[in-house]
Design an enzyme around this catalytic site. Structure first.
Site, PDB file in Angstrom:
ATOM      1  N   SER A   1       8.164 -16.237  20.321  1.00  0.00           N
ATOM      2  CA  SER A   1       7.067 -15.316  20.838  1.00  0.00           C
ATOM      3  C   SER A   1       7.701 -14.715  22.188  1.00  0.00           C
ATOM      4  O   SER A   1       7.682 -15.526  23.146  1.00  0.00           O
ATOM      5  CB  SER A   1       5.739 -15.538  20.876  1.00  0.00           C
ATOM      6  OG  SER A   1       4.973 -14.731  21.496  1.00  0.00           O
TER       7      SER A   1
ATOM      8  N   HIS B   1       9.079 -13.350  17.340  1.00  0.00           N
ATOM      9  CA  HIS B   1       7.613 -12.957  17.132  1.00  0.00           C
ATOM     10  C   HIS B   1       7.333 -11.879  18.184  1.00  0.00           C
ATOM     11  O   HIS B   1       7.524 -12.223  19.369  1.00  0.00           O
ATOM     12  CB  HIS B   1       6.680 -14.258  17.213  1.00  0.00           C
ATOM     13  CG  HIS B   1       5.179 -13.733  16.896  1.00  0.00           C
ATOM     14  ND1 HIS B   1       4.645 -13.842  15.578  1.00  0.00           N
ATOM     15  CD2 HIS B   1       4.259 -13.648  17.923  1.00  0.00           C
ATOM     16  CE1 HIS B   1       3.392 -13.599  15.813  1.00  0.00           C
ATOM     17  NE2 HIS B   1       3.293 -13.553  17.120  1.00  0.00           N
TER      18      HIS B   1
ATOM     19  N   ASP C   1       4.163  -9.323  19.710  1.00  0.00           N
ATOM     20  CA  ASP C   1       2.834  -9.073  19.899  1.00  0.00           C
ATOM     21  C   ASP C   1       2.393  -7.895  20.284  1.00  0.00           C
ATOM     22  O   ASP C   1       3.005  -7.470  21.477  1.00  0.00           O
ATOM     23  CB  ASP C   1       2.028 -10.123  20.661  1.00  0.00           C
ATOM     24  CG  ASP C   1       2.016 -11.675  20.030  1.00  0.00           C
ATOM     25  OD1 ASP C   1       1.604 -11.752  18.975  1.00  0.00           O
ATOM     26  OD2 ASP C   1       2.201 -12.557  20.904  1.00  0.00           O
TER      27      ASP C   1
ATOM     28  N   MET D   1      -0.422  -5.394  21.566  1.00  0.00           N
ATOM     29  CA  MET D   1      -1.792  -5.364  22.033  1.00  0.00           C
ATOM     30  C   MET D   1      -2.135  -4.050  22.674  1.00  0.00           C
ATOM     31  O   MET D   1      -1.155  -3.329  23.345  1.00  0.00           O
ATOM     32  CB  MET D   1      -1.677  -6.516  22.957  1.00  0.00           C
ATOM     33  CG  MET D   1      -1.478  -7.999  22.261  1.00  0.00           C
ATOM     34  SD  MET D   1      -1.831  -9.368  23.423  1.00  0.00           S
ATOM     35  CE  MET D   1      -0.556  -9.089  24.434  1.00  0.00           C
TER      36      MET D   1
ATOM     37  N   HIS E   1       3.111  -8.541  15.107  1.00  0.00           N
ATOM     38  CA  HIS E   1       1.698  -8.959  14.998  1.00  0.00           C
ATOM     39  C   HIS E   1       0.948  -7.893  15.558  1.00  0.00           C
ATOM     40  O   HIS E   1       0.995  -7.709  16.887  1.00  0.00           O
ATOM     41  CB  HIS E   1       1.515 -10.229  15.460  1.00  0.00           C
ATOM     42  CG  HIS E   1      -0.035 -10.592  15.332  1.00  0.00           C
ATOM     43  ND1 HIS E   1      -0.575 -11.816  16.027  1.00  0.00           N
ATOM     44  CD2 HIS E   1      -1.000 -10.218  14.590  1.00  0.00           C
ATOM     45  CE1 HIS E   1      -1.603 -11.948  15.942  1.00  0.00           C
ATOM     46  NE2 HIS E   1      -2.079 -10.766  15.148  1.00  0.00           N
TER      47      HIS E   1
ATOM     48  N   MET F   1      -1.900  -6.630  16.968  1.00  0.00           N
ATOM     49  CA  MET F   1      -3.312  -6.545  17.478  1.00  0.00           C
ATOM     50  C   MET F   1      -3.937  -5.722  18.172  1.00  0.00           C
ATOM     51  O   MET F   1      -4.066  -5.728  19.443  1.00  0.00           O
ATOM     52  CB  MET F   1      -3.107  -7.962  18.672  1.00  0.00           C
ATOM     53  CG  MET F   1      -2.898  -9.211  17.928  1.00  0.00           C
ATOM     54  SD  MET F   1      -2.935 -10.676  19.039  1.00  0.00           S
ATOM     55  CE  MET F   1      -1.427 -10.177  19.841  1.00  0.00           C
TER      56      MET F   1
ATOM     57  N   MET G   1      -4.674 -17.760  13.948  1.00  0.00           N
ATOM     58  CA  MET G   1      -4.887 -17.793  15.432  1.00  0.00           C
ATOM     59  C   MET G   1      -5.285 -19.074  15.671  1.00  0.00           C
ATOM     60  O   MET G   1      -6.606 -19.187  15.554  1.00  0.00           O
ATOM     61  CB  MET G   1      -5.456 -16.662  16.075  1.00  0.00           C
ATOM     62  CG  MET G   1      -4.652 -15.226  15.913  1.00  0.00           C
ATOM     63  SD  MET G   1      -3.219 -15.157  16.433  1.00  0.00           S
ATOM     64  CE  MET G   1      -3.323 -15.453  18.026  1.00  0.00           C
TER      65      MET G   1
ATOM     66  N   GLY H   1      -4.554 -12.207  22.701  1.00  0.00           N
ATOM     67  CA  GLY H   1      -4.461 -11.546  23.781  1.00  0.00           C
ATOM     68  C   GLY H   1      -3.817 -11.884  25.114  1.00  0.00           C
ATOM     69  O   GLY H   1      -3.211 -11.247  25.849  1.00  0.00           O
TER      70      GLY H   1
ATOM     71  N   GLY I   1      -0.300 -18.909  26.731  1.00  0.00           N
ATOM     72  CA  GLY I   1      -0.708 -19.907  27.511  1.00  0.00           C
ATOM     73  C   GLY I   1      -1.968 -20.560  27.302  1.00  0.00           C
ATOM     74  O   GLY I   1      -2.204 -21.293  28.363  1.00  0.00           O
TER      75      GLY I   1
ATOM     76  N   ASP J   1      -0.334 -19.506  15.466  1.00  0.00           N
ATOM     77  CA  ASP J   1       0.159 -19.176  16.840  1.00  0.00           C
ATOM     78  C   ASP J   1      -0.982 -19.298  17.778  1.00  0.00           C
ATOM     79  O   ASP J   1      -2.003 -18.735  17.599  1.00  0.00           O
ATOM     80  CB  ASP J   1       0.364 -17.595  16.792  1.00  0.00           C
ATOM     81  CG  ASP J   1       0.807 -16.818  17.953  1.00  0.00           C
ATOM     82  OD1 ASP J   1       0.930 -17.648  19.023  1.00  0.00           O
ATOM     83  OD2 ASP J   1       0.836 -15.680  18.076  1.00  0.00           O
ATOM     84  N   GLY J   2      -0.730 -19.994  18.928  1.00  0.00           N
ATOM     85  CA  GLY J   2      -1.502 -19.969  19.736  1.00  0.00           C
ATOM     86  C   GLY J   2      -1.611 -21.656  20.496  1.00  0.00           C
ATOM     87  O   GLY J   2      -2.108 -22.412  19.802  1.00  0.00           O
ATOM     88  N   GLY J   3      -0.908 -21.880  21.557  1.00  0.00           N
ATOM     89  CA  GLY J   3      -0.810 -23.329  22.070  1.00  0.00           C
ATOM     90  C   GLY J   3      -0.118 -24.237  21.221  1.00  0.00           C
ATOM     91  O   GLY J   3      -0.499 -25.423  21.311  1.00  0.00           O
TER      92      GLY J   3
END
Length: 221
Positions: free
Chosen positions: A10, A35, A37, A39, A68, A70, A139, A144, A147, A177-179
């Site tokens: 990402s 990836h 994002d 936004m 993606h 968003m 997700m 948004g 980290g 996706d996320g953490g």
């Protein structure tokens, strides 16, 4: 070695002042996808990039672009992102009033359709459109910002999503996706995911090669 596990880098936390160099570096180190994002500052409280940057990224890499959206009103931008070079377009379940129509439009544009679920959204909501999509993005943080810490309850959601897909006899990728970190990636894999989005874990580390090598060893052992 299982071939269905993939690493998606990402770029949200990459160094945008040398983005082409960052992308070429992770490509040379063996990531499978880029990836991206998108936004809009409305659906999520952040603003990132648009089709022109996706087009520029497409010009410097041969890797698939995993885009993606968003954003609110994603239907208004599908064609632009397809023309820019997207290989996969993911829309958020929560932003699509007519999801089936949106998916069909993505397929008409010769792009793979995918649907993302926010942490509070249920995988059962996708049951009647599963035959029409190539991927589900779960997700594992609120979207948004990069980290954020992984939400542990999402492991159960990944398992449930995998179960629904298996019961229908379908072959659909489950992306997370996320953490996603080296310390939790095996648990996420074992829950049923096969595409892993890593952002800060790669780009905020001084040794990209060590991270990617370690991740692959954990996934494929």
């Amino acid at each position: 070695m299982k071939k269905d596990f993939k690493i998606a880098a990402s770029i949200l936390n990459a160094d945008f002042s040398r983005l082409a160099e960052e992308i070429k570096k992770v490509e040379s180190l063996g990531v499978d996808m880029i990836h991206i994002d998108i936004m809009d500052g409305h659906f999520v409280p952040n603003i990132s990039i648009g089709p022109m940057v996706v087009k520029a990224i497409n010009s410097v890499t041969s890797l698939p672009l995993d885009v993606h959206l968003m954003i609110e009103n994603p239907d208004d931008y599908l064609e632009e992102f397809a023309i820019a070079g997207s290989d996969i377009i993911t829309v958020q379940l929560e932003t699509c009033t007519h999801l089936y129509r949106t998916i069909q439009r993505i397929k008409e544009l010769k792009v793979k359709p995918s649907v993302a679920l926010n942490p509070a959204s249920l995988p059962e909501e996708l049951e009647y459109i599963l035959e029409n999509i190539d991927m589900i993005l779960i997700m594992t943080v609120e979207p948004g910002f990069g980290g954020q810490p992984f939400i542990p309850s999402m492991l159960k959601k990944i398992k449930k999503t995998k179960e629904i897909i298996k019961n229908k006899g379908l072959n659909i990728d489950i992306e997370v996706d996320g953490g996603i970190k080296r310390v939790n990636i095996e648990k996420v894999r074992d829950a049923g995911a096969n595409i892993f989005v890593l952002g800060t874990e790669i780009f905020k580390n001084n040794d990209y090669a060590a991270v990617i090598t370690d991740v692959k060893e954990k996934l494929f052992k």
